[in-house]
Design a protein around this motif. Structure first.
Motif, PDB file in Angstrom:
ATOM      1  N   GLN A  75       0.807  -1.220   0.000  1.00  0.00           N
ATOM      2  CA  GLN A  75       0.000   0.000   0.000  1.00  0.00           C
ATOM      3  C   GLN A  75       0.842   1.271   0.000  1.00  0.00           C
ATOM      4  O   GLN A  75       0.525   2.221  -0.699  1.00  0.00           O
ATOM      5  CB  GLN A  75      -0.969   0.010   1.188  1.00  0.00           C
ATOM      6  N   PHE A  78       2.315   1.581  -3.602  1.00  0.00           N
ATOM      7  CA  PHE A  78       1.497   1.564  -4.811  1.00  0.00           C
ATOM      8  C   PHE A  78       0.121   2.196  -4.654  1.00  0.00           C
ATOM      9  O   PHE A  78      -0.663   2.198  -5.584  1.00  0.00           O
ATOM     10  CB  PHE A  78       1.356   0.121  -5.316  1.00  0.00           C
ATOM     11  N   TYR A  79      -0.223   2.714  -3.460  1.00  0.00           N
ATOM     12  CA  TYR A  79      -1.517   3.362  -3.307  1.00  0.00           C
ATOM     13  C   TYR A  79      -1.451   4.714  -4.022  1.00  0.00           C
ATOM     14  O   TYR A  79      -0.474   5.448  -3.878  1.00  0.00           O
ATOM     15  CB  TYR A  79      -1.826   3.572  -1.819  1.00  0.00           C
ATOM     16  N   PRO A  80      -2.489   5.039  -4.838  1.00  0.00           N
ATOM     17  CA  PRO A  80      -2.431   6.314  -5.556  1.00  0.00           C
ATOM     18  C   PRO A  80      -2.483   7.492  -4.582  1.00  0.00           C
ATOM     19  O   PRO A  80      -3.335   7.533  -3.692  1.00  0.00           O
ATOM     20  CB  PRO A  80      -3.675   6.269  -6.447  1.00  0.00           C
TER      21      PRO A  80
ATOM     22  N   LEU B 145       2.510  -4.868  -9.667  1.00  0.00           N
ATOM     23  CA  LEU B 145       2.182  -3.476  -9.338  1.00  0.00           C
ATOM     24  C   LEU B 145       3.290  -2.548  -9.806  1.00  0.00           C
ATOM     25  O   LEU B 145       3.030  -1.477 -10.360  1.00  0.00           O
ATOM     26  CB  LEU B 145       1.983  -3.326  -7.833  1.00  0.00           C
ATOM     27  N   GLN B 149       0.679  -2.116 -13.183  1.00  0.00           N
ATOM     28  CA  GLN B 149      -0.675  -2.681 -13.198  1.00  0.00           C
ATOM     29  C   GLN B 149      -1.508  -2.102 -12.049  1.00  0.00           C
ATOM     30  O   GLN B 149      -0.965  -1.638 -11.053  1.00  0.00           O
ATOM     31  CB  GLN B 149      -0.594  -4.198 -13.013  1.00  0.00           C
ATOM     32  N   GLN B 150      -2.832  -2.184 -12.207  1.00  0.00           N
ATOM     33  CA  GLN B 150      -3.725  -1.842 -11.106  1.00  0.00           C
ATOM     34  C   GLN B 150      -3.719  -2.986 -10.093  1.00  0.00           C
ATOM     35  O   GLN B 150      -3.366  -4.115 -10.433  1.00  0.00           O
ATOM     36  CB  GLN B 150      -5.159  -1.649 -11.624  1.00  0.00           C
ATOM     37  N   ILE B 151      -4.156  -2.677  -8.843  1.00  0.00           N
ATOM     38  CA  ILE B 151      -4.137  -3.705  -7.800  1.00  0.00           C
ATOM     39  C   ILE B 151      -5.004  -4.915  -8.170  1.00  0.00           C
ATOM     40  O   ILE B 151      -4.633  -6.060  -7.951  1.00  0.00           O
ATOM     41  CB  ILE B 151      -4.551  -3.100  -6.431  1.00  0.00           C
ATOM     42  N   TRP B 152      -6.178  -4.642  -8.805  1.00  0.00           N
ATOM     43  CA  TRP B 152      -7.079  -5.755  -9.147  1.00  0.00           C
ATOM     44  C   TRP B 152      -6.445  -6.700 -10.158  1.00  0.00           C
ATOM     45  O   TRP B 152      -6.460  -7.905  -9.969  1.00  0.00           O
ATOM     46  CB  TRP B 152      -8.407  -5.224  -9.695  1.00  0.00           C
ATOM     47  N   THR B 153      -5.883  -6.133 -11.221  1.00  0.00           N
ATOM     48  CA  THR B 153      -5.285  -7.004 -12.242  1.00  0.00           C
ATOM     49  C   THR B 153      -4.056  -7.699 -11.684  1.00  0.00           C
ATOM     50  O   THR B 153      -3.803  -8.860 -12.002  1.00  0.00           O
ATOM     51  CB  THR B 153      -4.897  -6.220 -13.506  1.00  0.00           C
TER      52      THR B 153
END
Lengths: 249, 201
Positions: A75, A78-80, B145, B149-153
């Motif tokens: 998190q 990589f959390y925006p 990540l 990539q997005q967290i879901w993918t």
């Protein structure tokens, strides 16, 4: 001290479960992560009183530490977010990520530790016996109790079978492929053997009227103590105060 | 001869006694993997096996019990109860439609099962644990990540890769073991007849 330990351990299982449930719910009522993290210390304190501090902390570290660390890594990087605290080439730690991770992990730690505490101070046998008193069918309780008995038995049997296969010449060490080949010869005698045993167990249980549709009696019962109603009332009062405090805020 | 199947008939005593064995196999399978130091989990062999010969409902209950027992030592498992239950249900349904009679069909079934468990597990992992599980596969999630990539993918791709490898082995092992079972025993179970027929061919 011994008196306190005894009275905690002898509480009725469902009362202990209500304590766990209260801790879990309160995490969602009280805002912020500080309270949720302090639940861990509350649980530690109780486990100390109940004399199982070492087991509790061992399990809590094993079950929760890694997942918390990984959540923080995932998190915070990589959390925006826009508030960068620290960065190195393409990686950067953001304030929003840390906040999110703190919130999430505090709840996981709180719920996880309250359940670990519950199973440290409650014997599964007592819990199931109290659930049966609440009306759980005896078939269900049988499944659970025999599961808990069979697991260690089969683990012992695995070691025996592995040794037996080694004496026959099945290699269990060495290259990856050799070890893969050893898997099926270990598992299949174990499974086929224990499944063959179920047929005999059916006969045994039927001869003791397991499927008979009558009320079953039990040799093992758990009694409620004088502290049970007190604990339940305290929990109820605490819950109501928390809700009122939250609504008034 | 036709046997009655369904929620009401599946829980015969012999099928109920299969559940503890299935749960224990899940545990022991994982233990043997540790002893032999293999790079997979293989902790659903028991669920798959009971679902194949005991039917989807027995499989679901086996999955439920497995994670309840695991949860005594690690409460994180409670969150993943629906995954194991889903695996039991889908394996049971696939076995009913004859997907476990030949090895190549088992591999197709394994892909379907891993798709199911990925679809159930990913939302739990993302929403409740922020994408982490606390084991080595998290490194792969982080790699996805980091590559943008997005967290879901990221979670979904990691899961599907892991699950496919794991489930192919699990289901093949369960398939080989069921093939070795005696028809005398299989005939006592509601769903055993499928595997007796496939033996004759």
């Amino acid at each position: 001290m011994d008196q306190i330990k005894k009275s905690i351990l002898h509480l009725y299982p469902t009362t202990k479960f209500l304590v766990t449930l209260f801790l879990c719910i309160s995490v969602f009522i009280v805002p912020g992560y500080l309270y949720a993290y302090s639940v861990l210390f509350i649980c530690m304190f109780f486990s100390y009183l109940a004399g199982s501090f070492k087991e509790f902390s061992d399990l809590a570290i094993k079950a929760l530490l890694l997942i918390v660390v990984f959540i923080f890594i995932l998190q915070s990087f990589f959390y925006p977010g826009t508030h960068v605290i620290w960065s190195w080439s393409i990686f950067s730690i953001k304030q929003e990520g840390i906040d999110f991770a703190l919130n999430l992990t505090s709840k996981i730690v709180a719920i996880g530790s309250s359940f670990i505490l519950f199973f440290r101070i409650t014997k599964v046998k007592d819990l199931i016996s109290s659930l049966e008193a609440l009306g759980l069918p005896p078939k269900v309780t049988y499944i659970f109790l025999s599961t808990l008995q069979i697991i260690p038995e089969m683990k012992k049997l695995t070691i025996v079978i592995m040794d037996a296969q080694k004496t026959r010449g099945v290699e269990t060490e060495g290259k990856l492929f050799t070890r893969i080949k050893a898997f099926l010869p270990t598992l299949s005698p174990l499974i086929l053997g224990s499944i063959a045993g179920t047929e005999e167990r059916v006969l045994t249980l039927e001869s003791r009227a397991f499927s008979a549709k009558v009320k079953k009696t039990s040799l093992y019962t758990v009694e409620k103590t004088k502290y049970d109603p007190i604990v339940r009332i305290i929990l109820l009062i605490l819950l109501i105060t928390l809700i009122i405090w939250r609504v008034m805020l | 001869m036709t046997t009655k199947r369904g929620l009401k008939y599946d829980f015969s005593l012999i099928a109920i006694l299969l559940i503890p064995i299935g749960v224990a196999i899940n545990f022991v399978g994982a233990q043997i993997v540790l002893l032999l130091k293999l790079p997979v989990y293989l902790d659903t062999i028991g669920t798959a096996l009971t679902a194949m010969i005991g039917g989807p409902w027995i499989g679901m209950v086996t999955g439920l019990c497995t994670n309840l027992v695991k949860g005594i030592l690690n409460p994180v498992s409670f969150a993943f109860i629906p995954v194991q239950m889903g695996v039991g249900l889908v394996v049971g349904l696939l076995a009913m439609s004859g997907m476990f009679t030949k090895a190549w069909k088992v591999i197709i079934a394994a892909v379907l099962v891993s798709l199911t468990s990925t679809i159930i597990a990913s939302p739990i992992q993302v929403l409740m644990f922020g994408g982490a599980t606390g084991n080595s596969s998290d490194a792969l999630v982080a790699t996805f990540l980091a590559s943008g990539q997005q967290i879901w993918t990221a979670v979904f791709s990691t899961k599907i890769i892991n699950e496919c490898i794991d489930k192919v082995f699990c289901l093949l092992i369960a398939f080989f073991i069921v093939k070795k079972m005696s028809p005398r025993y299989l005939s006592k179970l509601n769903y055993g007849s499928i595997f007796i027929k496939s033996k004759k061919q």
